[in-house]
Scaffold this motif. Sequence first.
Motif, PDB file in Angstrom:
ATOM      1  N   CYS A  50      75.790  54.357 101.346  1.00 53.61           N
ATOM      2  CA  CYS A  50      75.075  53.390 102.015  1.00 53.61           C
ATOM      3  C   CYS A  50      74.157  53.956 103.003  1.00 53.61           C
ATOM      4  N   ILE A  51      74.512  55.047 103.469  1.00 48.62           N
ATOM      5  CA  ILE A  51      73.715  55.629 104.606  1.00 48.62           C
ATOM      6  C   ILE A  51      72.524  56.412 104.079  1.00 48.62           C
ATOM      7  N   LEU A  52      72.706  56.950 102.844  1.00 49.41           N
ATOM      8  CA  LEU A  52      71.782  57.729 102.143  1.00 49.41           C
ATOM      9  C   LEU A  52      70.756  56.706 101.512  1.00 49.41           C
ATOM     10  N   ASP A  53      71.222  55.556 100.926  1.00 48.22           N
ATOM     11  CA  ASP A  53      70.286  54.499 100.598  1.00 48.22           C
ATOM     12  C   ASP A  53      69.493  54.217 101.597  1.00 48.22           C
ATOM     13  N   ILE A  54      69.985  53.894 102.875  1.00 47.71           N
ATOM     14  CA  ILE A  54      69.206  53.467 104.270  1.00 47.71           C
ATOM     15  C   ILE A  54      68.085  54.610 104.253  1.00 47.71           C
TER      16      ILE A  54
END
Length: 119
Positions: A50-54
Amino acid sequence: FEKNKAKVTTIKKKMMQFISGQFGGPTNYDVNDLRPTHYSMNISDYHFDCILDIIKQVLLDAGVKPKDSIEALMILQPVRADVTTGFTVRMEMARKNVEKGKDQLFKRLGASEGITGLV
């Protein structure tokens, strides 16, 4: 996670220092702090993704070329294990307890009443 302005400011500062260093910029973030800092946070692969997507979306919104955003994400991938180790260890312990039947021991001993009687 306690969300207050000071905590959020500290997290943003540390993330900026870390990401800056990972991308070849100046930093004073000690990468050796990653594992002990994140161990008790229960961060799973899902959370890391999720952090990588953000980060990817922020880069694209800022006009970074898709090729460069992919390279940035690839640079961040190697720290996954350091960030998710705590969760991984706890999940493995839980799996082993289920295999051994320890998850049912509390119930077999009579739940709270049984434990109270033992003590």
